[in-house]
Design a protein around this motif. Sequence first.
Motif, PDB file in Angstrom:
ATOM      1  N   SER A  99     -16.593  58.762 -58.150  1.00 49.72           N
ATOM      2  CA  SER A  99     -16.921  60.156 -57.867  1.00 49.72           C
ATOM      3  C   SER A  99     -17.700  60.286 -56.562  1.00 49.72           C
ATOM      4  CB  SER A  99     -17.757  60.754 -59.006  1.00 49.72           C
ATOM      5  OG  SER A  99     -16.963  60.935 -60.150  1.00 49.72           O
ATOM      6  N   ALA A 120     -14.190  60.369 -73.725  1.00 45.79           N
ATOM      7  CA  ALA A 120     -14.515  60.577 -72.330  1.00 45.79           C
ATOM      8  C   ALA A 120     -13.717  59.653 -71.412  1.00 45.79           C
ATOM      9  CB  ALA A 120     -15.995  60.366 -72.122  1.00 45.79           C
ATOM     10  N   GLU A 121     -13.425  58.447 -71.874  1.00 44.26           N
ATOM     11  CA  GLU A 121     -12.803  57.489 -70.978  1.00 44.26           C
ATOM     12  C   GLU A 121     -11.301  57.396 -71.188  1.00 44.26           C
ATOM     13  OE1 GLU A 121     -14.884  53.695 -70.857  1.00 44.26           O
ATOM     14  OE2 GLU A 121     -16.456  54.681 -71.997  1.00 44.26           O
ATOM     15  N   GLU A 153     -13.026  73.549 -64.146  1.00 47.25           N
ATOM     16  CA  GLU A 153     -14.177  72.682 -64.405  1.00 47.25           C
ATOM     17  C   GLU A 153     -14.921  72.411 -63.092  1.00 47.25           C
ATOM     18  OE1 GLU A 153     -15.348  71.041 -67.394  1.00 47.25           O
ATOM     19  OE2 GLU A 153     -14.164  72.685 -68.186  1.00 47.25           O
ATOM     20  N   PRO A 154     -16.268  72.360 -63.179  1.00 52.64           N
ATOM     21  CA  PRO A 154     -17.027  72.114 -61.951  1.00 52.64           C
ATOM     22  C   PRO A 154     -16.611  70.825 -61.224  1.00 52.64           C
ATOM     23  CG  PRO A 154     -18.493  72.805 -63.694  1.00 52.64           C
ATOM     24  CD  PRO A 154     -17.138  72.655 -64.315  1.00 52.64           C
ATOM     25  N   TYR A 155     -16.188  69.792 -61.961  1.00 53.70           N
ATOM     26  CA  TYR A 155     -15.861  68.561 -61.232  1.00 53.70           C
ATOM     27  C   TYR A 155     -14.617  68.714 -60.380  1.00 53.70           C
ATOM     28  CZ  TYR A 155     -12.747  67.121 -65.151  1.00 53.70           C
ATOM     29  OH  TYR A 155     -11.779  67.036 -66.112  1.00 53.70           O
ATOM     30  N   ARG A 185     -27.540  62.844 -64.465  1.00 57.75           N
ATOM     31  CA  ARG A 185     -26.258  63.328 -63.952  1.00 57.75           C
ATOM     32  C   ARG A 185     -26.452  64.330 -62.840  1.00 57.75           C
ATOM     33  NH1 ARG A 185     -22.185  64.260 -68.966  1.00 57.75           N
ATOM     34  NH2 ARG A 185     -23.234  62.845 -70.356  1.00 57.75           N
ATOM     35  N   TYR A 219     -23.026  68.231 -67.335  1.00 55.94           N
ATOM     36  CA  TYR A 219     -22.099  67.535 -68.210  1.00 55.94           C
ATOM     37  C   TYR A 219     -20.657  67.764 -67.806  1.00 55.94           C
ATOM     38  CZ  TYR A 219     -26.107  66.569 -71.015  1.00 55.94           C
ATOM     39  OH  TYR A 219     -27.319  66.114 -71.417  1.00 55.94           O
ATOM     40  N   ARG A 220     -20.413  68.805 -67.028  1.00 59.26           N
ATOM     41  CA  ARG A 220     -19.035  69.088 -66.618  1.00 59.26           C
ATOM     42  C   ARG A 220     -18.832  68.907 -65.123  1.00 59.26           C
ATOM     43  NH1 ARG A 220     -18.515  74.843 -68.844  1.00 59.26           N
ATOM     44  NH2 ARG A 220     -16.633  74.838 -67.615  1.00 59.26           N
ATOM     45  N   SER A 221     -19.876  68.512 -64.426  1.00 60.42           N
ATOM     46  CA  SER A 221     -19.764  68.430 -62.971  1.00 60.42           C
ATOM     47  C   SER A 221     -19.197  67.114 -62.477  1.00 60.42           C
ATOM     48  CB  SER A 221     -21.129  68.642 -62.329  1.00 60.42           C
ATOM     49  OG  SER A 221     -21.607  69.911 -62.652  1.00 60.42           O
ATOM     50  N   LEU A 222     -19.169  66.116 -63.365  1.00 58.99           N
ATOM     51  CA  LEU A 222     -18.613  64.828 -62.971  1.00 58.99           C
ATOM     52  C   LEU A 222     -17.387  64.577 -63.835  1.00 58.99           C
ATOM     53  CD1 LEU A 222     -21.975  62.878 -62.874  1.00 58.99           C
ATOM     54  CD2 LEU A 222     -20.529  63.338 -60.896  1.00 58.99           C
ATOM     55  N   ASN A 223     -16.325  64.085 -63.218  1.00 60.32           N
ATOM     56  CA  ASN A 223     -15.110  63.791 -63.971  1.00 60.32           C
ATOM     57  C   ASN A 223     -15.422  62.714 -65.014  1.00 60.32           C
ATOM     58  OD1 ASN A 223     -12.615  63.013 -64.908  1.00 60.32           O
ATOM     59  ND2 ASN A 223     -11.615  63.207 -62.924  1.00 60.32           N
ATOM     60  N   PRO A 224     -15.294  63.045 -66.316  1.00 55.74           N
ATOM     61  CA  PRO A 224     -15.725  62.111 -67.363  1.00 55.74           C
ATOM     62  C   PRO A 224     -14.905  60.823 -67.381  1.00 55.74           C
ATOM     63  CG  PRO A 224     -14.528  63.967 -68.305  1.00 55.74           C
ATOM     64  CD  PRO A 224     -14.766  64.293 -66.861  1.00 55.74           C
ATOM     65  N   ARG A 225     -13.733  60.838 -66.754  1.00 48.44           N
ATOM     66  CA  ARG A 225     -12.865  59.663 -66.795  1.00 48.44           C
ATOM     67  C   ARG A 225     -13.069  58.727 -65.618  1.00 48.44           C
ATOM     68  NH1 ARG A 225     -10.000  63.869 -68.633  1.00 48.44           N
ATOM     69  NH2 ARG A 225      -9.149  63.659 -70.724  1.00 48.44           N
ATOM     70  N   ARG A 226     -13.932  59.097 -64.679  1.00 53.28           N
ATOM     71  CA  ARG A 226     -14.088  58.268 -63.493  1.00 53.28           C
ATOM     72  C   ARG A 226     -15.500  57.713 -63.419  1.00 53.28           C
ATOM     73  NH1 ARG A 226     -12.046  59.770 -58.270  1.00 53.28           N
ATOM     74  NH2 ARG A 226     -10.712  57.966 -58.583  1.00 53.28           N
ATOM     75  N   ARG A 227     -15.597  56.487 -62.926  1.00 54.51           N
ATOM     76  CA  ARG A 227     -16.912  55.886 -62.749  1.00 54.51           C
ATOM     77  C   ARG A 227     -17.680  56.657 -61.682  1.00 54.51           C
ATOM     78  NH1 ARG A 227     -16.631  50.729 -65.109  1.00 54.51           N
ATOM     79  NH2 ARG A 227     -14.463  50.141 -65.445  1.00 54.51           N
TER      80      ARG A 227
END
Lengths: 305, 536
Positions: free
Chosen positions: B383, A11-12, A193-195, B428, B371-379
């Motif tokens: 966001s 993830a990171e 993707e939603p984000y 989340r 689980y997909r609504s927030l960029n997993p690589r960013r704090r």
Amino acid sequence: MKAEATQAPFAEATALRLVPALLADPSVRIGGGILVVIALLGLFAPLLTPVDPSYLDPTTRNELPGAASTVDLADGKTADVTHWFGTDQLGRDLFARVLYGARISLLVGLAVTLIVVATGLFIGLVAGYFRALDGLIMRMMDGLMAIPSILLALALVALWGAGLWTVIIAVAIPEVPRVVRLVRSIVLSVRGEPYVEAAVAMGTPTPLIMTRHILPSTIAPLIVQGTYVCASAILVEAILSFLGVGIPTDIPTWGNIMAEGRLLFRVYPHAILFPGVFLAVTILAVNMMGDGMRDALDPKLQRRL
Amino acid sequence: MSPVLTIEQLSVRLPAGADRTYAVENVSVDVAPGEVVCLVGESGSGKSVTAQAVMGLLPRGQLQPTDGLIKLKGEDLLRAPARRLRALRGTAMAMVYQEPMTALNPVLPCGYQIDEVLRTHTGLGTDDRAERVRDMLDQVGLAEPERMAESYPHELSGGQRQRIMIAMALVLEPALLIADEPTTALDVTTQVQILALLRELQAAHGTGVLFITHDFGVVAEIADRVVVMRAGRVVEAGTVRDILDRPQHAYTQALIRAVPSLIPRPARAGSGRTVLEVASLAKSYRQGGWLDRRRVVDAVKDASFEIAAGEVLGLVGESGSGKSTTARCIARLEDPSAGRIRLRGAEIGSLSRRALRPHRRHVQIVFQDPYRSLNPRRRVAASLIEGPMNFGVSRAVALERARELLAFVGVDPVSIERYPHQFSGGQRQRICIARALIMEPALLIADEPVSALDVSVQAQVLELLDQVRTRLDLAVLFITHDLRVAAQICDRVLVMRRGEVVESGPTAAVFAAPEDSYTRTLVAAAPGRNWDFAHA
């Protein structure tokens, strides 16, 4: 339960955080180790042998490995040396030529990889994000892919003349479409993707969306693809030099050493054997690193590349 | 009658380093012939692991049954050799999965896949097998069994695929059928039919059914007995009436209380100021390739509605009804093909992307999958402040505001420096709501915001959305397929079907006396409705 499964395994993942995961993989360590050794051999060639790789000596032509002779050095002195790998048909020391040849091979591999990854990333991002440009760009890439890479290289060499940079550009161009396709496919899946959509809804400018939200997903697969590009570039450079359209023979490369040894191969196989072994080991090392990185970075990628 | 399936004191160990020691601990369940036992629980409760243990399908090396007994008609399954288990699967026990598209082989015709069960387990000849397949397809209510047998899974609807799965499971008349969330991926109107079919076949064949679900509505429809699980343990077990009407354990009580009631709450008056007006909105897609642009699919046809500040408008419909497309056009994530969208008096439907930018902040959207609504690589902090900083707010001010909003949505502001994967799904979704609110929108679009969440979390998030609406006087466009959720949060609803609005009005009126025949079907299909009205 289904929601948990969609979590990315890394993830990171950003470029720097990937390093420990990469080094944990044995193939990365072995492949990387071999590459470091070859790079050091090339880099410190002047310390490992006093002989100038292009020094001709008509009296010591086609010596077998281990033969000794006296050579003139660049500074005017003479020295007694052992020709560990023998000499070629012009009496040049093959050990020196193979070591200096490593510089060219690795330089070509590295330069081509950087050029290909950078341009492929840019074009792939644009093609994947701007749907209007996608068709045009991808048809151009299809066109490029249709040209055999050796043929394109031959044409460019004929146009610009043989030389290191001609070879680098000539090897790089046919590799670009594959990287573009990879990056584009990732962009296409990530932009939905939603984000990313949330960022659009928040008014984030397009260049920021691309660099901040989309580009990071491409890094891990790009590193892996980069190693394959690197291996292929080293090989294609050797082929071009072997065909005599690559780098001129005053700069030794593994390809042109083998090309010159070709005529007397049956009698003096060592002139092809040593550069050939170095080439094979280098390609193997790069590919090992690539496979190891692929396994370490993304288990899901294993069957895709 | 002796039970078909006996699970006694079953414990399944999790690999070292998991968040608990056992996936399933001391679980005992009995299933009698002709009985439907529902295993109910939230995600991570161990209900699926229990089913996999029975089928002998636990992932090898990761999950090991350490203790207990599983008996199928008296035969010990945990100690049976792999060969014996293989023979029992299909003949004595069978399973139906949640997602029929992935459970069926996409490259083989459905009939062939049912036939495969017969080929493997019986010595029947070709004609006899074809006869059995045809008969079974007929039993599961598929018209034209011959055509169905030759169809590939992608040619069928979700409901038809699930019928094929059921036919495959029941063709050898197993004593035990395990159904793992078999209707969760289906539309409600299809779900009703599949539940009825399961009931009917199970009664006809005397099959014992272990039915896994998270949905109390479904439980009320199908269960004879209920076993409630939580964190790998059985919390409470009993008959369906006992559990639903007189739950003893506090957890069961809380769970049942969290199920949104189908009885709509009274509509609240908005503040009257119209925030959004949509007139004759349409969206069509061109399908087919670059050369063939003739095929046009209308995702939304002629939708018109408005929303006032402080009002929640529900868009209700099944999959493919065009409700999400409508919302995405309003958020301008897609460009409408026709129609007008007026936001706070300004026409935004036809603006170019560039001209649209100042209006973006007034419409914010919360998506289904947290689980997909927030960029997993960013704090989380990054966001949250991204939006305000796009509009020129300084970093410090934006961070300050982000902390306030996190506190408002019920997430500890200290955790602002964490990454999304360090939060649960519910948290989340709260963060996503905070991210939407930080833009100070006039309209909040919530696209199935609670569908991916467990019921107890769902209730909390719905409560939060309601608070948001009252405190901030927001207009909310709430998209859902779940009538229970719609009943609890929406003041008015719009029912959509195949891109068209078929009915609209105050929630209570639409639910109590639906005028359109489709709305009537939809309301009638809501699982467990009799149970609700018995309580009212």
